[in-house]
Design an enzyme around this catalytic site. Structure first.
Site, mmCIF file in Angstrom:
data_model
loop_
_atom_site.group_PDB
_atom_site.id
_atom_site.type_symbol
_atom_site.label_atom_id
_atom_site.label_comp_id
_atom_site.label_asym_id
_atom_site.label_seq_id
_atom_site.Cartn_x
_atom_site.Cartn_y
_atom_site.Cartn_z
ATOM 1 N N ILE A 151 -12.743 -4.821 8.173
ATOM 2 C CA ILE A 151 -11.841 -3.743 7.937
ATOM 3 C C ILE A 151 -12.319 -2.523 6.851
ATOM 4 C CG2 ILE A 151 -10.025 -5.016 9.230
ATOM 5 C CD1 ILE A 151 -8.906 -5.737 6.170
ATOM 6 N N SER A 204 -11.487 4.553 5.569
ATOM 7 C CA SER A 204 -12.137 5.881 5.391
ATOM 8 C C SER A 204 -11.103 6.723 5.736
ATOM 9 C CB SER A 204 -13.213 5.772 6.183
ATOM 10 O OG SER A 204 -13.752 7.213 6.133
ATOM 11 N N TYR A 254 0.875 -1.188 -0.062
ATOM 12 C CA TYR A 254 0.081 -0.044 -0.014
ATOM 13 C C TYR A 254 0.863 1.481 -0.024
ATOM 14 C CZ TYR A 254 -3.727 -3.388 1.270
ATOM 15 O OH TYR A 254 -4.592 -4.416 1.361
ATOM 16 N N LEU A 301 -17.384 -2.565 2.488
ATOM 17 C CA LEU A 301 -18.311 -1.466 1.738
ATOM 18 C C LEU A 301 -18.434 -1.824 0.364
ATOM 19 C CD1 LEU A 301 -17.269 1.427 4.126
ATOM 20 C CD2 LEU A 301 -19.442 -0.400 4.326
#
Ligand SMILES: NC(=O)c1ccc[n+]([C@@H]2O[C@H](COP(=O)([O-])OP(=O)(O)OC[C@H]3O[C@@H](n4cnc5c(N)ncnc54)[C@H](OP(=O)(O)O)[C@@H]3O)[C@@H](O)[C@H]2O)c1
Length: 289
Positions: free
Chosen positions: A245, A248, A65, A206
């Site tokens: 997990i 945001s 990441y 999400l």
């Protein structure tokens, strides 16, 4: 009619036991798109910090990441509160060899400015034999650089192969894609993991934000007086042995996500969600991002 109640009793963070008996919060945080731009780093760290203060102390990151940048953002968050946090990072498959995994882990520790990872995952299966990776993970564990290890993006056949290896049963979790719009794992992988006492860590709970725009989800959430995000997360966490997990970098969104835990889902709500987002009708290959 659909119904959901806010219950102060369930407003507390539920915890999920790992195979070694340690418990972790069911709701954690992700960092996939963090650490890519310097200008956004402080807002990202502030959102993660708010989440931690609200009890979402498990944070998932990876050497991949932001090319290590997400681990550096997380270093700011864990500074001064390391003992309260549960830090998860992941090794690239091409770095998961007997020696390369040790160096990759040491680089992650240095970017995170900590002396140990609570959990280290193989990001996905690559060409390096699984047994070699497990050996490296066990060495990292006996050296205290990681407290436990697991895998990610493993389908049922991969999990069977893993637990058949020497020390393979030490696997603490399998982190996989799971949300209302991606329910394939309910057919085989999820029951297999429950049967073997291995908790599931649901990534992109999400649906990377796209799920939240679905009209049927929004209308069920509206009927309950909640947000699509809280409803989607509460649904992922409806059964035992599941950790979610969400990511945001927005303070309001972090609060909305935490609110998921005060929702109580009743049977009519679960039925309405099943009708809008049907469970699998047969075996499917594991979906990955
Ligand atoms: N192991 C793997 O291969 C793998 C793959 C993918 C992801 N992951 C992990 O799982 C974590 C989460 O997955 P993800 O980042 O792909 O997707 P996600 O958590 O499903 O969705 C993130 C998106 O939803 C938005 N969002 C979050 N809360 C919201 C809310 N309350 N209302 C409206 N929008 C909201 C975020 O934007 P804002 O920032 O604006 O809130 C962001 O765009 C990642 O960060 C990573 O740690 C692992």
């Amino acid at each position: 009619m659909l119904g959901a109640m806010k219950s102060p009793a369930t407003a507390d963070m539920p915890r999920v036991p790992l195979p070694d008996g340690t418990t972790v919060p069911a709701l954690g945080q992700g960092t996939w798109t963090m650490g890519e731009r310097k200008a956004r780093a402080s807002a990202e760290a502030a959102s993660l910090t708010l989440g931690v203060e609200l009890g979402m102390t498990l944070v998932d990151t990876a050497e991949m990441y932001g090319d290590g940048g997400a681990e550096e953002v997380l270093a700011e968050v864990i500074a001064g509160r390391r003992d309260r946090m549960f830090v998860v990072s992941k090794v690239y498959p091409h770095n998961a060899g007997r020696k390369s995994a040790i160096s990759a882990c040491e680089r992650s520790l240095s970017r995170l400015r900590t002396d140990r990872l609570d959990l280290y995952l193989l990001h996905w299966r690559g060409r390096i034999p699984l047994g070699e990776t497990v050996e490296a993970f066990e060495r990292l564990r006996s050296d205290g650089k990681i407290l436990r290890w697991g895998v990610s993006n493993f389908d049922t056949a991969d999990m069977r192969e893993l637990v058949a290896l020497p020390e393979g049963r030490r696997c603490a979790t399998n982190q996989v894609l799971y949300h209302l719009g991606e329910r394939g794992i309910e057919w085989e992988l999820m029951p297999w993991m429950r049967q073997h006492g291995i908790p599931l860590m649901a990534y992109s709970p999400l649906g990377q934000g796209a799920l939240l725009k679905k009209r049927n989800l929004a209308s069920i959430a509206k009927g309950l007086g909640t947000t699509p995000a809280a409803l989607a997360l509460r649904w992922v966490l409806r059964g035992p042995g599941v950790i979610a997990i969400p990511e945001s970098a927005n303070l309001e969104h972090v609060r909305a996500n935490r609110d998921a835990l005060s929702l109580v889902l009743d049977r009519p709500t679960l039925d309405a969600l099943d009708a809008a987002f049907p469970p699998p009708a047969g075996p499917t290959r594991l979906a990955v991002i």
